[in-house]
Scaffold this motif. Sequence first.
Motif, PDB file in Angstrom:
ATOM      1  N   VAL B 113       0.848  -1.121  -0.007  1.00 42.22           N
ATOM      2  CA  VAL B 113       0.085  -0.052  -0.039  1.00 42.22           C
ATOM      3  C   VAL B 113       0.758   1.124  -0.013  1.00 42.22           C
ATOM      4  CG1 VAL B 113      -1.794   1.182   1.307  1.00 42.22           C
ATOM      5  CG2 VAL B 113      -1.752  -1.117   1.100  1.00 42.22           C
ATOM      6  N   LEU B 114       0.890   2.059  -1.131  1.00 44.49           N
ATOM      7  CA  LEU B 114       1.591   3.287  -1.288  1.00 44.49           C
ATOM      8  C   LEU B 114       1.346   4.438  -0.277  1.00 44.49           C
ATOM      9  CD1 LEU B 114       2.153   3.610  -5.051  1.00 44.49           C
ATOM     10  CD2 LEU B 114       3.408   2.324  -3.361  1.00 44.49           C
ATOM     11  N   LYS B 115       2.246   5.148   0.249  1.00 44.58           N
ATOM     12  CA  LYS B 115       1.961   6.454   0.736  1.00 44.58           C
ATOM     13  C   LYS B 115       2.561   7.572  -0.029  1.00 44.58           C
ATOM     14  CE  LYS B 115       6.158   6.136   3.706  1.00 44.58           C
ATOM     15  NZ  LYS B 115       6.827   5.790   4.808  1.00 44.58           N
ATOM     16  N   THR B 126      14.622   0.788  -4.386  1.00 41.46           N
ATOM     17  CA  THR B 126      14.724   1.449  -3.368  1.00 41.46           C
ATOM     18  C   THR B 126      13.490   2.647  -3.054  1.00 41.46           C
ATOM     19  OG1 THR B 126      16.775   1.545  -3.754  1.00 41.46           O
ATOM     20  CG2 THR B 126      16.314   3.326  -2.407  1.00 41.46           C
ATOM     21  N   ASP B 127      13.076   3.082  -4.300  1.00 42.61           N
ATOM     22  CA  ASP B 127      11.933   4.189  -4.198  1.00 42.61           C
ATOM     23  C   ASP B 127      10.751   3.333  -3.885  1.00 42.61           C
ATOM     24  OD1 ASP B 127      13.622   6.304  -5.692  1.00 42.61           O
ATOM     25  OD2 ASP B 127      13.480   5.036  -7.618  1.00 42.61           O
ATOM     26  N   VAL B 128      10.714   2.299  -4.340  1.00 43.17           N
ATOM     27  CA  VAL B 128       9.282   1.462  -3.588  1.00 43.17           C
ATOM     28  C   VAL B 128       9.167   1.542  -2.413  1.00 43.17           C
ATOM     29  CG1 VAL B 128       8.228  -0.890  -4.185  1.00 43.17           C
ATOM     30  CG2 VAL B 128       9.082   0.229  -6.247  1.00 43.17           C
ATOM     31  N   ILE B 129      10.405   0.801  -1.554  1.00 45.36           N
ATOM     32  CA  ILE B 129      10.157   0.873  -0.424  1.00 45.36           C
ATOM     33  C   ILE B 129      10.101   1.995   0.432  1.00 45.36           C
ATOM     34  CG2 ILE B 129      11.875   0.181   1.769  1.00 45.36           C
ATOM     35  CD1 ILE B 129      13.061  -2.069  -0.223  1.00 45.36           C
ATOM     36  N   HIS B 134       2.768   0.513   3.939  1.00 41.10           N
ATOM     37  CA  HIS B 134       3.032  -0.865   4.337  1.00 41.10           C
ATOM     38  C   HIS B 134       2.695  -2.238   3.398  1.00 41.10           C
ATOM     39  CE1 HIS B 134      -1.399  -0.100   4.719  1.00 41.10           C
ATOM     40  NE2 HIS B 134      -1.544  -1.479   4.571  1.00 41.10           N
ATOM     41  N   VAL B 135       3.176  -3.331   4.116  1.00 40.37           N
ATOM     42  CA  VAL B 135       2.820  -4.695   3.137  1.00 40.37           C
ATOM     43  C   VAL B 135       1.903  -5.417   4.125  1.00 40.37           C
ATOM     44  CG1 VAL B 135       4.993  -4.697   1.902  1.00 40.37           C
ATOM     45  CG2 VAL B 135       4.786  -5.752   3.963  1.00 40.37           C
ATOM     46  N   ARG B 136       1.257  -6.378   3.311  1.00 43.18           N
ATOM     47  CA  ARG B 136       0.229  -7.231   4.027  1.00 43.18           C
ATOM     48  C   ARG B 136       0.247  -8.441   3.259  1.00 43.18           C
ATOM     49  NH1 ARG B 136      -4.447  -2.663   4.742  1.00 43.18           N
ATOM     50  NH2 ARG B 136      -5.561  -4.241   5.559  1.00 43.18           N
ATOM     51  N   ALA B 137      -0.452  -9.485   3.839  1.00 43.76           N
ATOM     52  CA  ALA B 137      -0.661 -10.799   3.180  1.00 43.76           C
ATOM     53  C   ALA B 137      -1.938 -10.636   2.419  1.00 43.76           C
ATOM     54  CB  ALA B 137      -0.776 -11.979   4.281  1.00 43.76           C
ATOM     55  N   CYS B 138      -2.114 -11.224   1.371  1.00 43.77           N
ATOM     56  CA  CYS B 138      -3.350 -10.989   0.626  1.00 43.77           C
ATOM     57  C   CYS B 138      -3.478 -12.275  -0.260  1.00 43.77           C
ATOM     58  CB  CYS B 138      -3.330  -9.828  -0.380  1.00 43.77           C
ATOM     59  SG  CYS B 138      -2.421  -9.856  -1.739  1.00 43.77           S
ATOM     60  N   PHE B 139      -4.863 -12.655  -0.605  1.00 43.18           N
ATOM     61  CA  PHE B 139      -5.258 -13.385  -1.824  1.00 43.18           C
ATOM     62  C   PHE B 139      -5.796 -13.094  -2.895  1.00 43.18           C
ATOM     63  CE2 PHE B 139      -5.948 -16.901   1.819  1.00 43.18           C
ATOM     64  CZ  PHE B 139      -5.080 -17.996   0.865  1.00 43.18           C
ATOM     65  N   GLU B 140      -5.257 -13.125  -4.046  1.00 32.90           N
ATOM     66  CA  GLU B 140      -6.080 -12.697  -5.163  1.00 32.90           C
ATOM     67  C   GLU B 140      -6.666 -13.704  -5.819  1.00 32.90           C
ATOM     68  OE1 GLU B 140      -3.563 -11.335  -8.704  1.00 32.90           O
ATOM     69  OE2 GLU B 140      -5.458 -11.103  -9.739  1.00 32.90           O
ATOM     70  N   ILE B 141      -8.243 -13.677  -6.065  1.00 30.29           N
ATOM     71  CA  ILE B 141      -8.633 -14.705  -6.598  1.00 30.29           C
ATOM     72  C   ILE B 141      -8.778 -14.507  -8.109  1.00 30.29           C
ATOM     73  CG2 ILE B 141     -11.027 -15.942  -6.693  1.00 30.29           C
ATOM     74  CD1 ILE B 141      -9.441 -15.795  -3.906  1.00 30.29           C
ATOM     75  N   VAL B 142      -8.106 -15.024  -8.741  1.00 34.39           N
ATOM     76  CA  VAL B 142      -7.932 -14.798 -10.176  1.00 34.39           C
ATOM     77  C   VAL B 142      -9.176 -15.473 -10.833  1.00 34.39           C
ATOM     78  CG1 VAL B 142      -5.577 -14.311 -10.349  1.00 34.39           C
ATOM     79  CG2 VAL B 142      -6.145 -16.781 -10.857  1.00 34.39           C
ATOM     80  N   ASP B 143      -9.551 -14.972 -12.180  1.00 33.53           N
ATOM     81  CA  ASP B 143     -10.567 -15.655 -12.800  1.00 33.53           C
ATOM     82  C   ASP B 143     -10.463 -14.943 -14.551  1.00 33.53           C
ATOM     83  OD1 ASP B 143     -12.832 -16.715 -13.256  1.00 33.53           O
ATOM     84  OD2 ASP B 143     -14.319 -15.181 -12.683  1.00 33.53           O
TER      85      ASP B 143
END
Lengths: 261, 278
Positions: B113-115, B126-129, B134-143
């Motif tokens: 999640v970008l700030k 480096t720019d990304v960090i 923050h980062v978090r666990a996620c599920f993507e349900i692809v279809d």
Amino acid sequence: MLDAAVLDEMADIVAEAQAAPHTIAKLTEKHPGMTIDDGYAVQDRLLARWEADGRSLIGLKAGLTSKAKMEQMGVNEPSFAMLMRDMQDPEGSTIPTDKLIHPRVEAEIAFVMKDELSGENVTIDEILDATDYVQPALEVLDSRFEKFKFDLESVIADNASSARFVMGGRPRRPRDLDLRTIGLVMEIDGEIVATASSGAVLGHPARSIQMLVTWLHGRGRTLPAGSIVLTGGATEAIAVKTGNAVFARFQDMGEISVRIG
Amino acid sequence: MALDQTTIERAGDELLDAYRGNTTVAPLRDRYEGIDIVDAYRIQEHFMNRRYAAGERIVGKKIGVTSKAVQEMIGVFEPDFGQLTDIMQIENGGTADLDKLIQPKAEAEIAFVLKEDLVGPGITATDVIRATDHVRACFEIVDSRIDNWDIRIQDTVADNASCGVFVLGEDKIDPRDVDLTLAGLLVEKDGEPVATGVGAAVQGSPPNAVAWLANTLGRLGMPFRAGEIILSGSLAPLIPVAHGDRLAAYIGGIGTCEVSFANGGAAALFRTQEAADA
């Protein structure tokens, strides 16, 4: 169960193939009635010889610990084998390969036990309580069978392809980590060759020890205090050759680096 | 030769009809001669523009085709991306309604999640960090809106990178507090291990995938804003799902994410549970 004389002869064949390295035919070819218990009876004979030669048992290892490998071999428990004190090489060393035929390396988590474990239904909590520390490990496998082609009975008699092992990186208390989700990356000569999570071993590497203790219990044995247990490759086993630099990183557990001699 | 605008719109309309009708279409690559990746992104844009016009709102992006295995399968050696909208998000522990999906599969990933806005080109990990809240666990349900998942890169890009729905875990972790490259994953289905993986499987390390996205969006002149959620790519192979399944993803140093699956959604699952209990 095969005759004692046949099992003795099998132990001769395997011991020779390991000492003066050469490949041998699957043991089941000559003795199709060979069982998994026969395979372990050959291991017992190997241990007796090795101990008579002054070598000592330092721990045990589990193999076939991923669901995929178990399904491939048509079994529902891991294979177990013996680790001898002189099979361990130091972190940062060059692993001798003069006694190896076609080595492969896999990365896994090692447990060092501080208390004895016994019984049929030891729990994960009891295992973690009985653990002194966990540490990254690399196992060098080598099959005495042509092209690593074997059946379960034969490979157990060959001490489950054990050859060398290395422990290194950070020793950690098992309760300070989530042992289901330790990420691993293994590189050879700077190229990533395998990636894994420690949960690839039965969902939690302590489950290998759980099955090991149950198996030992069935044979009237226990897992002694002080034992090293290699819980099974989280990565697949990758072929290596002389000169390769093998490097494995483990999340929050550091890294191990060795060279193949 | 690039496809003309009328053709782009026709292909995008086809995908929209499939999406709304919960059905599939034959692979686009066989029917739109000469379709390339640039065309495919234009089709995606048309498909999504019509969805925004109907009320959906962009909340982030997903990155796909990030693993070596998938890149080799599909024959393309860079990732792709699609848009995440507000209606795709399911709360942690919630239920994905299988009646509203066509041929779903689950992927466990690390979400960023970008700030701060990330404006490419020239963006590095480096720019990304630095820009990550923050980062978090996620599920993507692809279809997939393409018959039997028979996709090549053009098909999946046009189809919004095969995006379905997604779930974010609750724990929010500062990227300075975790080794994202070595974050290990275990996915359990009803308590049994079904998939494992590690951050390094995503472009060597997940922030590399996010940097790729920022640079690609920069080249296309598309915005990438503070507050956006980025699903950075699957850590493990796709997991098949069916009615009654409950998946939990555990990611080392990051957290947990859970989702269930039911025909008819949570209410139906609840009824199934009651029947089982009774």
